[in-house]
Write an enzyme that holds these catalytic residues in place. Sequence first.
Site, PDB file in Angstrom:
ATOM      1  N   GLN A 285      45.646  59.684  38.024  1.00 53.76           N
ATOM      2  CA  GLN A 285      44.087  58.817  37.760  1.00 53.76           C
ATOM      3  C   GLN A 285      43.239  59.646  36.598  1.00 53.76           C
ATOM      4  OE1 GLN A 285      44.240  55.611  38.700  1.00 53.76           O
ATOM      5  NE2 GLN A 285      46.310  56.537  38.958  1.00 53.76           N
ATOM      6  N   HIS A 288      43.636  58.996  32.809  1.00 53.45           N
ATOM      7  CA  HIS A 288      43.113  58.176  32.114  1.00 53.45           C
ATOM      8  C   HIS A 288      42.017  58.164  31.269  1.00 53.45           C
ATOM      9  CE1 HIS A 288      45.723  54.718  33.342  1.00 53.45           C
ATOM     10  NE2 HIS A 288      46.119  55.528  34.555  1.00 53.45           N
ATOM     11  N   GLU A 354      37.810  52.918  44.726  1.00 57.76           N
ATOM     12  CA  GLU A 354      38.573  51.987  44.358  1.00 57.76           C
ATOM     13  C   GLU A 354      40.137  52.026  44.489  1.00 57.76           C
ATOM     14  OE1 GLU A 354      40.100  51.007  39.524  1.00 57.76           O
ATOM     15  OE2 GLU A 354      39.432  53.090  40.077  1.00 57.76           O
ATOM     16  N   HIS A 355      40.771  53.346  44.608  1.00 56.80           N
ATOM     17  CA  HIS A 355      41.748  53.615  45.247  1.00 56.80           C
ATOM     18  C   HIS A 355      41.703  54.465  45.994  1.00 56.80           C
ATOM     19  CE1 HIS A 355      42.655  52.947  40.722  1.00 56.80           C
ATOM     20  NE2 HIS A 355      43.432  51.839  41.179  1.00 56.80           N
ATOM     21  N   ASP A 388      49.341  50.268  40.438  1.00 55.76           N
ATOM     22  CA  ASP A 388      48.956  49.882  38.743  1.00 55.76           C
ATOM     23  C   ASP A 388      50.176  48.855  38.337  1.00 55.76           C
ATOM     24  OD1 ASP A 388      46.602  51.380  38.996  1.00 55.76           O
ATOM     25  OD2 ASP A 388      47.596  53.075  38.034  1.00 55.76           O
ATOM     26  N   HIS A 447      12.525  14.349  54.593  1.00 57.30           N
ATOM     27  CA  HIS A 447      13.970  14.339  54.897  1.00 57.30           C
ATOM     28  C   HIS A 447      14.480  13.546  55.937  1.00 57.30           C
ATOM     29  CE1 HIS A 447      13.823  17.986  52.185  1.00 57.30           C
ATOM     30  NE2 HIS A 447      15.125  18.369  52.493  1.00 57.30           N
TER      31      HIS A 447
END
Length: 456
Positions: A285, A288, A354-355, A388, A447
Amino acid sequence: MTISSENSASPAATATVDFRTVDLRGQSLTLAGLRAAVPRAQGQTVADAEEKVQDIISSVRQGGFAALGELARRFDGVAQHHPLVPRKALASALEELDPSVRGALEESISRARRFADGQRPRNIEVQLGDGAVVAQNWVPVARVGLYVPGGLAVYPSSVIMNVVPALAAGVRSIALASPPQKEFGGLPHPTILAAAALLGITEVYAIGGAQAIAAFAYGIPATEAGPALEPVDVVTGPGNIFVATAKRLVKGVVGIDSEAGTTEIAILADSTAQPRLVAADLISQAEHDPKAASVLITDSGDLAAAVRAELDRQAAATRHSARVREALSGPQSGVVLVDNLEQGIAACDAYAAEHLEIMTQDAAGVAARIRNAGAIFVGDYSPVSLGDYCAGSNHVLPTSGTAAFSSGLNVTTFLRAIQVVNYSRDALAEVSGHIVSLSGAEDLPAHGDAVTARFS
């Protein structure tokens, strides 16, 4: 999903990984304390980016395609008259695609479709009494705009992750945007175009960043340069901080999936974990983006030391070594030492990764106890890289702690639940007195009158 900072380059990194330590052992922290303690990115925030993004959105709304052309020149270094990608370019990209890459994309599409098809919720109808029926029907939105980032890497996998659930939901109009690339004549990367063609998407735009989100949200009228870009109902897809900020600013004008920004991985591991696998996944990761977050949460000091050694060894050998070292040495990365598994689980929920990988004894049992994560990867043979590309799950996931209250991209992102009420005269009469009582209690007598008028 793993996202690069678009149009940026990694500065020089140090020779070794400075993987910092956050020691929580012996501390009894509240949830707020844990959230403050776990590693997080520092520096530029959504608030910092907001003014720039607001300017971009205003420029696109006022200037249309001309403004998009100027932004493409400024940010991407390309000359652009109209951003719509010609269909022949899509067809050519698919024809020229490496057969092995095509085969991999087809397998990824197949698995993603099978999972997406299983996600669609069923319509329900509940009879609350004789002649009293309430139903809930799931209906797809009419049109979506899907964003696929560019930058330090190429993301045809993000085309699949955006498009497949939209198709499974039954969306009829799909537009896709990805940044123009100078080296490809101002078009998006050909592998992205090929993936779009493989999925039957023909409306593709060479637009990057916050300007793509603005164009999708507000639409752009036709000009002599080309056809209109019609506004969408939902915008999805990952991106850098400017893309995430733009999505936040247009939310309400359109629906969004989540504010998916720079990638992050957390690994909850105990003494049974294999240091080389933990390090490999942290690096995967970090590869990236220099701002990617890689966090190890463990109750084993020995494991932490072994992982540090592996990080130095493996980071030196990987292709994007400088980028990896910078990410692993940043304030957003590090090892979190905890007293035991219970504190480790609490730290995971506070971080809301996230992961999240689980590398412990009874990994499946531990995974079942996690409440906050975009996606959970269980055991040694379920790395984030699987998710992924080929797990069948979706890699567009919430980041920066937003997994505590939001979900990853899925079929329901593109669906709306519409409630249908169908009461007969007798069924309405049965509850009319309650309606009159409640409308009076709320000082809204009209109403009640709307009900009693039906029985006058």
